[in-house]
Write a protein that holds these residues in place. Structure first.
Motif, mmCIF file in Angstrom:
data_model
loop_
_atom_site.group_PDB
_atom_site.id
_atom_site.type_symbol
_atom_site.label_atom_id
_atom_site.label_comp_id
_atom_site.label_asym_id
_atom_site.label_seq_id
_atom_site.Cartn_x
_atom_site.Cartn_y
_atom_site.Cartn_z
ATOM 1 N N GLY A 110 14.173 -16.261 -17.120
ATOM 2 C CA GLY A 110 13.206 -17.663 -16.762
ATOM 3 C C GLY A 110 12.070 -17.468 -17.286
ATOM 4 O O GLY A 110 11.465 -18.510 -17.914
ATOM 5 N N SER A 111 11.531 -16.392 -17.149
ATOM 6 C CA SER A 111 9.996 -16.286 -17.643
ATOM 7 C C SER A 111 10.078 -16.125 -19.293
ATOM 8 O O SER A 111 8.567 -16.567 -19.830
ATOM 9 C CB SER A 111 9.164 -15.129 -16.984
ATOM 10 N N GLN A 112 10.992 -15.899 -20.016
ATOM 11 C CA GLN A 112 10.848 -15.845 -21.194
ATOM 12 C C GLN A 112 11.378 -16.982 -21.955
ATOM 13 O O GLN A 112 11.046 -17.350 -23.253
ATOM 14 C CB GLN A 112 12.187 -14.975 -21.847
ATOM 15 N N LEU A 113 11.833 -18.150 -21.257
ATOM 16 C CA LEU A 113 12.268 -19.310 -21.944
ATOM 17 C C LEU A 113 11.197 -20.322 -22.174
ATOM 18 O O LEU A 113 10.226 -20.276 -21.442
ATOM 19 C CB LEU A 113 13.242 -19.919 -21.012
ATOM 20 N N PRO A 114 11.390 -21.248 -22.870
ATOM 21 C CA PRO A 114 10.030 -22.342 -23.205
ATOM 22 C C PRO A 114 9.939 -23.166 -22.018
ATOM 23 O O PRO A 114 9.181 -23.753 -21.941
ATOM 24 C CB PRO A 114 10.818 -22.841 -24.419
ATOM 25 N N CYS A 115 11.172 -23.146 -21.137
ATOM 26 C CA CYS A 115 10.884 -24.180 -20.112
ATOM 27 C C CYS A 115 9.797 -23.679 -19.185
ATOM 28 O O CYS A 115 9.496 -22.267 -19.228
ATOM 29 C CB CYS A 115 12.152 -24.191 -19.259
ATOM 30 N N ARG A 116 9.403 -24.410 -18.095
ATOM 31 C CA ARG A 116 8.414 -24.308 -17.342
ATOM 32 C C ARG A 116 9.167 -23.669 -15.991
ATOM 33 O O ARG A 116 10.251 -24.268 -15.601
ATOM 34 C CB ARG A 116 7.545 -25.388 -16.626
ATOM 35 N N MET A 117 8.764 -22.447 -15.486
ATOM 36 C CA MET A 117 9.407 -22.074 -14.392
ATOM 37 C C MET A 117 8.509 -22.145 -13.184
ATOM 38 O O MET A 117 7.363 -21.447 -13.292
ATOM 39 C CB MET A 117 9.785 -20.504 -14.625
ATOM 40 N N LYS A 118 9.155 -22.368 -11.947
ATOM 41 C CA LYS A 118 8.413 -22.342 -10.709
ATOM 42 C C LYS A 118 9.177 -21.593 -9.768
ATOM 43 O O LYS A 118 10.319 -21.715 -9.499
ATOM 44 C CB LYS A 118 8.185 -23.833 -10.318
ATOM 45 N N ARG A 119 8.509 -20.616 -9.082
ATOM 46 C CA ARG A 119 9.383 -19.772 -8.155
ATOM 47 C C ARG A 119 8.817 -20.163 -6.718
ATOM 48 O O ARG A 119 7.462 -20.334 -6.546
ATOM 49 C CB ARG A 119 8.865 -18.173 -8.336
ATOM 50 N N PHE A 120 9.641 -20.388 -5.649
ATOM 51 C CA PHE A 120 9.309 -20.680 -4.558
ATOM 52 C C PHE A 120 9.455 -19.809 -3.756
ATOM 53 O O PHE A 120 10.077 -18.784 -3.656
ATOM 54 C CB PHE A 120 10.001 -22.098 -4.087
ATOM 55 N N GLY A 121 8.679 -19.681 -2.440
ATOM 56 C CA GLY A 121 8.864 -18.654 -1.644
ATOM 57 C C GLY A 121 10.347 -18.447 -1.028
ATOM 58 O O GLY A 121 10.984 -19.514 -1.029
ATOM 59 N N HIS A 122 10.443 -17.065 -0.465
ATOM 60 C CA HIS A 122 12.118 -16.868 -0.361
ATOM 61 C C HIS A 122 12.474 -17.803 0.702
ATOM 62 O O HIS A 122 12.010 -17.936 2.059
ATOM 63 C CB HIS A 122 11.870 -15.657 0.285
ATOM 64 N N ASN A 123 13.461 -18.579 0.444
ATOM 65 C CA ASN A 123 14.272 -19.559 1.293
ATOM 66 C C ASN A 123 13.532 -20.553 1.752
ATOM 67 O O ASN A 123 13.701 -21.229 2.745
ATOM 68 C CB ASN A 123 14.863 -18.860 2.390
ATOM 69 N N ASP A 124 12.197 -20.934 1.247
ATOM 70 C CA ASP A 124 11.390 -21.802 1.851
ATOM 71 C C ASP A 124 11.725 -23.197 1.161
ATOM 72 O O ASP A 124 11.107 -23.564 0.041
ATOM 73 C CB ASP A 124 9.875 -21.383 1.300
ATOM 74 N N MET A 125 12.648 -24.093 1.896
ATOM 75 C CA MET A 125 12.837 -25.206 1.433
ATOM 76 C C MET A 125 11.692 -26.203 1.251
ATOM 77 O O MET A 125 11.825 -27.353 0.474
ATOM 78 C CB MET A 125 13.900 -25.713 2.019
ATOM 79 N N ALA A 126 10.836 -26.292 2.054
ATOM 80 C CA ALA A 126 9.579 -27.204 2.306
ATOM 81 C C ALA A 126 8.809 -26.730 0.913
ATOM 82 O O ALA A 126 8.550 -27.819 0.374
ATOM 83 C CB ALA A 126 8.908 -27.027 3.384
ATOM 84 N N ALA A 127 8.598 -25.583 0.495
ATOM 85 C CA ALA A 127 7.957 -25.508 -0.643
ATOM 86 C C ALA A 127 8.622 -25.848 -1.817
ATOM 87 O O ALA A 127 8.137 -26.436 -3.128
ATOM 88 C CB ALA A 127 7.746 -23.887 -1.034
ATOM 89 N N LEU A 128 9.985 -25.472 -2.065
ATOM 90 C CA LEU A 128 10.876 -26.022 -3.084
ATOM 91 C C LEU A 128 10.512 -27.664 -3.303
ATOM 92 O O LEU A 128 10.635 -28.228 -4.310
ATOM 93 C CB LEU A 128 12.182 -25.602 -3.135
ATOM 94 N N GLU A 129 10.928 -28.465 -2.067
ATOM 95 C CA GLU A 129 10.827 -29.652 -2.205
ATOM 96 C C GLU A 129 9.267 -30.182 -2.807
ATOM 97 O O GLU A 129 9.404 -31.174 -3.571
ATOM 98 C CB GLU A 129 11.081 -30.193 -0.793
ATOM 99 N N ARG A 130 8.252 -29.616 -2.329
ATOM 100 C CA ARG A 130 7.097 -29.839 -3.066
ATOM 101 C C ARG A 130 7.000 -29.845 -4.400
ATOM 102 O O ARG A 130 6.488 -30.566 -5.362
ATOM 103 C CB ARG A 130 5.998 -29.111 -2.336
ATOM 104 N N GLN A 131 7.743 -28.731 -5.009
ATOM 105 C CA GLN A 131 7.724 -28.515 -6.450
ATOM 106 C C GLN A 131 8.642 -29.417 -7.116
ATOM 107 O O GLN A 131 8.562 -29.497 -8.316
ATOM 108 C CB GLN A 131 8.232 -27.041 -6.744
ATOM 109 N N LEU A 132 9.723 -29.968 -6.506
ATOM 110 C CA LEU A 132 10.696 -30.494 -7.359
ATOM 111 C C LEU A 132 10.115 -31.884 -8.037
ATOM 112 O O LEU A 132 9.311 -32.585 -7.590
ATOM 113 C CB LEU A 132 11.879 -30.917 -6.486
ATOM 114 N N GLU A 133 10.662 -32.059 -9.123
ATOM 115 C CA GLU A 133 10.560 -33.361 -10.157
ATOM 116 C C GLU A 133 11.958 -33.622 -10.205
ATOM 117 O O GLU A 133 12.736 -33.293 -10.681
ATOM 118 C CB GLU A 133 9.583 -33.039 -11.184
#
Ligand SMILES: *Cc1c(COP(=O)(O)O)cnc(C)c1O
Length: 398
Positions: free
Chosen positions: A145-168
């Motif tokens: 993930g960190s080597q690819l040209p895409c943007r990578m976002k890591r969310f806190g372990h099993n933190d679905m609220a954090a993931l939801e905030r990051q999602l586009e």
């Protein structure tokens, strides 16, 4: 003689000395013979609580017989990559068995889980995409993930609220694990599936440690949590853990598999797994599907261990799976504890950074259906009461 002067562009010795100083240097230990509930090192017999062979199948006679018969029938090696002539009827049959077992349209085999994960991410994600990963995902996923040209976002372990905030919306892929390899807890797959569907993104599960262990017929974490396989676009699993052999697969839609056959470089440019290995894995799946008794026994061992370790004052993770971390904290303390257990004939691995976050060194205790209740009792006896403050700070409840 003077020691040779370091020359050349790579400071290998320096890197190794740094690790040694931080109690993080790794060394391999050669075992003799099969490693099941017990293992042999330097002629000494140990109880083994560090393998991923959760159902005790790595040394199973029927799987070994299928492997040998496969060699007689197909030879030792595949002889070529799968798009040349390395793909045989035995591989095809294993793919079909997996697809039916797991409820996916199609499956593709890989030589190992590390390359399967890397292949999928690399084949799918371009610079216009986003990749969301749980912070505790396996190294194969984080690194690619960190080597690819895409943007990578890591969310806190099993933190679905954090993931939801990051999602586009409609931008890429969410990846998490069924059972986390160093903690033994599970991802929240209903919530992950809902977030993926609502945001129009794809979802991938790495179920290396759930497959064979969880759910009806050992179908894995999704089946155990009642999540429909169609709501997860990519399922990845390995054959080297509960299935007792080696190799891995990626499952999903027919279109996904056809795309990977064409664009997954780790697949196209690598010699295929031996057909005999596919025969062994097919036999293993047959046994795993019928292994409800072994899974029930394993569940009893897990409960017995947790109850016993908690009564002794040790700090455990929130895990109901065969992976039971015993949290220690400092690397040196984890190494000392592992050594003390070895001295009393119990083999357990100390897991240190960078495999786990700094300050969370642990013993990773794994249980197997091949263990007996007495084996768990021997482990508990060897652990003894948590020595408050005696080099294992943070390990105890109090
Ligand atoms: C072991 C593991 C892998 C890698 O699988 P191999 O077949 O051993 O290469 C990938 N993901 C997770 C979560 C694992 O535990």
């Amino acid at each position: 003689m003077t020691s040779p002067v370091v020359t050349g562009p790579f400071a290998l010795g320096e890197a190794l000395a740094g690790r040694e100083q931080a109690d993080l240097l790794r060394r391999r230990i050669a075992t003799d013979g099969p490693t099941g509930a017990r293992l042999v090192v330097d002629g000494r017999d140990y109880l083994n609580f560090s393998a991923n062979d959760y159902l005790g199948l790595a040394d199973h006679s029927a799987i070994k017989a299928a492997f040998k018969a496969g060699i007689d029938r197909h030879g030792a090696g595949a002889g070529a990559s799968p798009l040349v002539t390395g793909y045989s009827r035995a591989h095809q049959e294993l793919e079909e068995t997996l697809a039916e077992w797991l409820g996916v349209e199609a499956v593709l085999l890989f030589n190992c889980g590390f390359s399967a994960n890397q292949a999928v991410l690399k084949a799918l994600l371009g610079k216009e995409h986003l990749l969301w990963q749980d912070r505790l995902n396996h190294a194969s996923l984080q690194e690619m993930g960190s080597q690819l040209p895409c943007r990578m976002k890591r969310f806190g372990h099993n933190d679905m609220a954090a993931l939801e905030r990051q999602l586009e919306p409609n931008r890429g892929l969410i990846v998490s694990e069924g059972v986390f390899s160093m903690d033994g807890d599970q991802g929240p797959w209903h919530e992950l599936a809902t977030l993926a569907a609502r945001s129009g993104n794809w979802l991938m599960i790495d179920d290396a440690h759930g497959l064979g262990v969880l759910g009806p017929q050992g179908r894995g974490t999704l089946a155990a949590q009642g999540v429909h396989p169609a709501s997860v676009h990519i399922q990845m699993g390995t054959f080297g853990k509960a299935l007792g052999v080696a190799g891995a697969f990626v499952g999903g839609s027919r279109e996904l598999v056809e795309y990977l056959v064409n664009f997954a470089r780790h697949y196209v440019y690598s010699t295929h797994m031996p057909a005999a290995q596919a025969c062994a894995v097919s036999k293993s799946i047959e046994l795993v599907r019928a292994a409800d008794d072994a899974r029930a026994h394993l569940g009893q061992l897990i409960a017995r261990f947790r109850q016993g370790a908690e009564a002794l004052g040790w700090r455990l993770g929130a895990s109901e799976t065969p992976i039971q971390p015993l949290l220690v904290g400092e690397s040196a303390a984890a190494l000392q504890l592992a050594q003390r257990l070895r001295d009393s004939g119990v083999w357990v691995s100390a897991i240190r950074p960078p495999t786990v976050p700094v300050g969370t060194a642990r013993l990773r205790i794994t249980l197997s259906a091949a263990h007996r209740e007495q084996d768990v009792d021997s482990l508990l006896y060897a652990l003894g009461p948590c020595p408050l403050g005696a080099g294992a700070e943070g390990a105890c409840h109090a």
